[in-house]
Design a protein around this motif. Structure first.
Motif, PDB file in Angstrom:
ATOM      1  N   LEU A  14      -7.208  -4.165  23.181  1.00  0.00           N
ATOM      2  CA  LEU A  14      -5.775  -4.306  24.008  1.00  0.00           C
ATOM      3  C   LEU A  14      -4.921  -3.253  23.827  1.00  0.00           C
ATOM      4  CD1 LEU A  14      -4.539  -7.878  23.451  1.00  0.00           C
ATOM      5  CD2 LEU A  14      -5.931  -7.080  25.302  1.00  0.00           C
ATOM      6  N   CYS A  15      -4.171  -2.551  25.048  1.00  0.00           N
ATOM      7  CA  CYS A  15      -3.043  -1.863  24.726  1.00  0.00           C
ATOM      8  C   CYS A  15      -1.858  -1.977  24.155  1.00  0.00           C
ATOM      9  CB  CYS A  15      -2.718  -0.931  26.053  1.00  0.00           C
ATOM     10  SG  CYS A  15      -1.296   0.018  25.978  1.00  0.00           S
ATOM     11  N   TRP A  16      -1.436  -1.567  22.984  1.00  0.00           N
ATOM     12  CA  TRP A  16      -0.335  -2.207  22.319  1.00  0.00           C
ATOM     13  C   TRP A  16       1.170  -1.982  23.104  1.00  0.00           C
ATOM     14  CZ3 TRP A  16       0.431  -2.004  16.354  1.00  0.00           C
ATOM     15  CH2 TRP A  16      -0.655  -2.673  15.924  1.00  0.00           C
ATOM     16  N   CYS A  17       0.997  -1.135  24.376  1.00  0.00           N
ATOM     17  CA  CYS A  17       2.410  -1.001  24.931  1.00  0.00           C
ATOM     18  C   CYS A  17       2.266  -2.157  26.054  1.00  0.00           C
ATOM     19  CB  CYS A  17       2.487   0.354  25.398  1.00  0.00           C
ATOM     20  SG  CYS A  17       3.817   0.647  26.275  1.00  0.00           S
ATOM     21  N   GLN A  21      -6.346  -5.191  28.895  1.00  0.00           N
ATOM     22  CA  GLN A  21      -7.440  -4.815  28.130  1.00  0.00           C
ATOM     23  C   GLN A  21      -8.081  -3.346  28.686  1.00  0.00           C
ATOM     24  OE1 GLN A  21      -9.918  -8.270  28.438  1.00  0.00           O
ATOM     25  NE2 GLN A  21      -9.294  -9.178  26.582  1.00  0.00           N
ATOM     26  N   PHE A  22      -8.790  -2.768  27.986  1.00  0.00           N
ATOM     27  CA  PHE A  22      -9.424  -1.591  28.142  1.00  0.00           C
ATOM     28  C   PHE A  22     -10.687  -1.463  27.368  1.00  0.00           C
ATOM     29  CE2 PHE A  22      -4.859  -0.974  29.393  1.00  0.00           C
ATOM     30  CZ  PHE A  22      -5.024  -0.296  30.722  1.00  0.00           C
ATOM     31  N   GLU A  23     -11.513  -0.570  27.798  1.00  0.00           N
ATOM     32  CA  GLU A  23     -12.606  -0.221  27.001  1.00  0.00           C
ATOM     33  C   GLU A  23     -12.034   1.020  26.096  1.00  0.00           C
ATOM     34  OE1 GLU A  23     -15.782  -1.279  27.515  1.00  0.00           O
ATOM     35  OE2 GLU A  23     -15.095  -2.634  29.047  1.00  0.00           O
ATOM     36  N   GLU A  24     -13.041   0.821  25.207  1.00  0.00           N
ATOM     37  CA  GLU A  24     -12.397   1.881  23.749  1.00  0.00           C
ATOM     38  C   GLU A  24     -12.388   3.261  24.361  1.00  0.00           C
ATOM     39  OE1 GLU A  24     -10.969   2.615  20.193  1.00  0.00           O
ATOM     40  OE2 GLU A  24     -11.496   0.741  20.756  1.00  0.00           O
ATOM     41  N   HIS A  25     -13.097   3.974  25.268  1.00  0.00           N
ATOM     42  CA  HIS A  25     -12.952   5.187  25.469  1.00  0.00           C
ATOM     43  C   HIS A  25     -11.873   5.248  26.437  1.00  0.00           C
ATOM     44  CE1 HIS A  25     -14.669   4.341  29.647  1.00  0.00           C
ATOM     45  NE2 HIS A  25     -15.531   3.449  29.242  1.00  0.00           N
ATOM     46  N   ASP A  26     -11.280   4.463  26.959  1.00  0.00           N
ATOM     47  CA  ASP A  26      -9.907   4.534  27.749  1.00  0.00           C
ATOM     48  C   ASP A  26      -8.693   4.441  27.081  1.00  0.00           C
ATOM     49  OD1 ASP A  26     -11.317   4.845  30.181  1.00  0.00           O
ATOM     50  OD2 ASP A  26     -11.577   2.548  30.509  1.00  0.00           O
ATOM     51  N   LEU A  27      -8.789   4.410  25.726  1.00  0.00           N
ATOM     52  CA  LEU A  27      -7.733   4.109  24.726  1.00  0.00           C
ATOM     53  C   LEU A  27      -7.360   5.192  23.805  1.00  0.00           C
ATOM     54  CD1 LEU A  27      -8.136   0.286  23.981  1.00  0.00           C
ATOM     55  CD2 LEU A  27      -6.292   1.228  25.242  1.00  0.00           C
ATOM     56  N   LEU A  28      -6.068   5.706  23.407  1.00  0.00           N
ATOM     57  CA  LEU A  28      -5.801   6.404  22.253  1.00  0.00           C
ATOM     58  C   LEU A  28      -5.473   5.963  21.124  1.00  0.00           C
ATOM     59  CD1 LEU A  28      -3.701   8.810  24.647  1.00  0.00           C
ATOM     60  CD2 LEU A  28      -6.010   9.299  23.874  1.00  0.00           C
ATOM     61  N   ARG A  29      -6.130   5.964  20.119  1.00  0.00           N
ATOM     62  CA  ARG A  29      -5.623   5.496  18.855  1.00  0.00           C
ATOM     63  C   ARG A  29      -4.555   6.364  18.115  1.00  0.00           C
ATOM     64  NH1 ARG A  29      -7.532   0.403  18.046  1.00  0.00           N
ATOM     65  NH2 ARG A  29      -9.350   0.184  19.234  1.00  0.00           N
ATOM     66  N   LEU A  30      -3.777   5.695  17.300  1.00  0.00           N
ATOM     67  CA  LEU A  30      -2.679   6.519  16.774  1.00  0.00           C
ATOM     68  C   LEU A  30      -2.766   6.736  15.360  1.00  0.00           C
ATOM     69  CD1 LEU A  30       0.241   4.217  18.097  1.00  0.00           C
ATOM     70  CD2 LEU A  30      -0.822   6.138  19.160  1.00  0.00           C
ATOM     71  N   GLY A  31      -3.324   7.847  15.153  1.00  0.00           N
ATOM     72  CA  GLY A  31      -3.428   8.802  13.859  1.00  0.00           C
ATOM     73  C   GLY A  31      -3.870   7.788  12.793  1.00  0.00           C
ATOM     74  N   SER A  32      -2.896   7.846  11.944  1.00  0.00           N
ATOM     75  CA  SER A  32      -3.255   6.845  10.725  1.00  0.00           C
ATOM     76  C   SER A  32      -2.805   5.453  10.760  1.00  0.00           C
ATOM     77  CB  SER A  32      -2.097   7.469   9.685  1.00  0.00           C
ATOM     78  OG  SER A  32      -0.678   7.191   9.957  1.00  0.00           O
ATOM     79  N   ALA A  37      -3.584   1.059  19.476  1.00  0.00           N
ATOM     80  CA  ALA A  37      -4.208   2.048  20.550  1.00  0.00           C
ATOM     81  C   ALA A  37      -3.307   1.726  21.961  1.00  0.00           C
ATOM     82  CB  ALA A  37      -5.491   1.524  20.869  1.00  0.00           C
ATOM     83  N   VAL A  38      -2.885   2.838  22.640  1.00  0.00           N
ATOM     84  CA  VAL A  38      -2.300   2.673  23.754  1.00  0.00           C
ATOM     85  C   VAL A  38      -3.355   3.626  24.973  1.00  0.00           C
ATOM     86  CG1 VAL A  38      -0.135   2.844  23.066  1.00  0.00           C
ATOM     87  CG2 VAL A  38      -1.089   4.935  23.434  1.00  0.00           C
ATOM     88  N   CYS A  39      -3.070   3.077  26.075  1.00  0.00           N
ATOM     89  CA  CYS A  39      -3.904   3.468  27.360  1.00  0.00           C
ATOM     90  C   CYS A  39      -3.347   4.763  27.898  1.00  0.00           C
ATOM     91  CB  CYS A  39      -3.788   2.287  28.564  1.00  0.00           C
ATOM     92  SG  CYS A  39      -2.143   1.879  29.258  1.00  0.00           S
ATOM     93  N   PHE A  40      -3.858   5.659  28.484  1.00  0.00           N
ATOM     94  CA  PHE A  40      -3.534   6.696  28.794  1.00  0.00           C
ATOM     95  C   PHE A  40      -2.108   6.714  29.781  1.00  0.00           C
ATOM     96  CE2 PHE A  40      -8.307   7.818  28.920  1.00  0.00           C
ATOM     97  CZ  PHE A  40      -8.282   8.124  27.688  1.00  0.00           C
ATOM     98  N   ASN A  41      -1.982   5.645  30.620  1.00  0.00           N
ATOM     99  CA  ASN A  41      -0.846   5.272  31.447  1.00  0.00           C
ATOM    100  C   ASN A  41       0.363   5.286  30.530  1.00  0.00           C
ATOM    101  OD1 ASN A  41      -1.719   5.852  33.973  1.00  0.00           O
ATOM    102  ND2 ASN A  41      -2.302   3.939  34.305  1.00  0.00           N
ATOM    103  N   CYS A  42       0.132   4.497  29.313  1.00  0.00           N
ATOM    104  CA  CYS A  42       1.327   4.130  28.639  1.00  0.00           C
ATOM    105  C   CYS A  42       1.611   5.397  27.660  1.00  0.00           C
ATOM    106  CB  CYS A  42       0.996   3.091  27.741  1.00  0.00           C
ATOM    107  SG  CYS A  42       1.181   1.557  28.540  1.00  0.00           S
ATOM    108  N   ALA A  43       0.406   6.260  27.327  1.00  0.00           N
ATOM    109  CA  ALA A  43       0.617   7.312  26.526  1.00  0.00           C
ATOM    110  C   ALA A  43       1.483   8.359  27.384  1.00  0.00           C
ATOM    111  CB  ALA A  43      -0.702   7.926  26.309  1.00  0.00           C
ATOM    112  N   ARG A  44       1.236   8.412  28.664  1.00  0.00           N
ATOM    113  CA  ARG A  44       1.896   9.316  29.533  1.00  0.00           C
ATOM    114  C   ARG A  44       3.586   8.857  29.503  1.00  0.00           C
ATOM    115  NH1 ARG A  44      -0.772   8.802  34.083  1.00  0.00           N
ATOM    116  NH2 ARG A  44      -2.245  10.287  33.418  1.00  0.00           N
TER     117      ARG A  44
END
Length: 99
Positions: A14-17, A21-32, A37-44
């Motif tokens: 899941l996107c935390w924002c 639900q997203f596939e793993e390759h559609d999420l950005l993990r947050l460093g440490s 993880a957040v999806c690309f739209n939420c990251a933008r």
């Protein structure tokens, strides 16, 4: 343990924002914090919010332009222009390239 339990796959992350639900390759993990993880739209969206807060702390010409673009974006959304069939798709495509 049943056969169904052994063959079932874990749920998609899941996107935390937004909570979708997203596939793993559609999420950005947050460093440490790899559990977050957040999806690309939420990251933008989060990037725009961060830049907006930075612009409020120190005024620059670029910051004023971004503030103006944000105002226009909010006006378009308030009037639901982004939901119009042709104009909406053009506005959404343009929005991807704006700060």
């Amino acid at each position: 343990m049943s056969v169904a339990d052994e063959t079932s796959q874990p749920p998609a992350p899941l996107c935390w924002c937004c909570g979708n639900q997203f596939e793993e390759h559609d999420l950005l993990r947050l460093g440490s914090h790899p559990e977050a993880a957040v999806c690309f739209n939420c990251a933008r969206f989060l990037h725009r919010r961060a830049v907006g807060q930075e612009d409020q702390r120190r005024t620059t010409l670029a910051g004023r332009i971004r503030t103006g673009i944000t105002g226009v974006r909010e006006w378009i959304i308030a009037h639901n222009w982004h939901r119009l069939p042709l104009l909406g798709s053009l506005l959404q495509r343009l929005d991807r390239h704006l700060p």
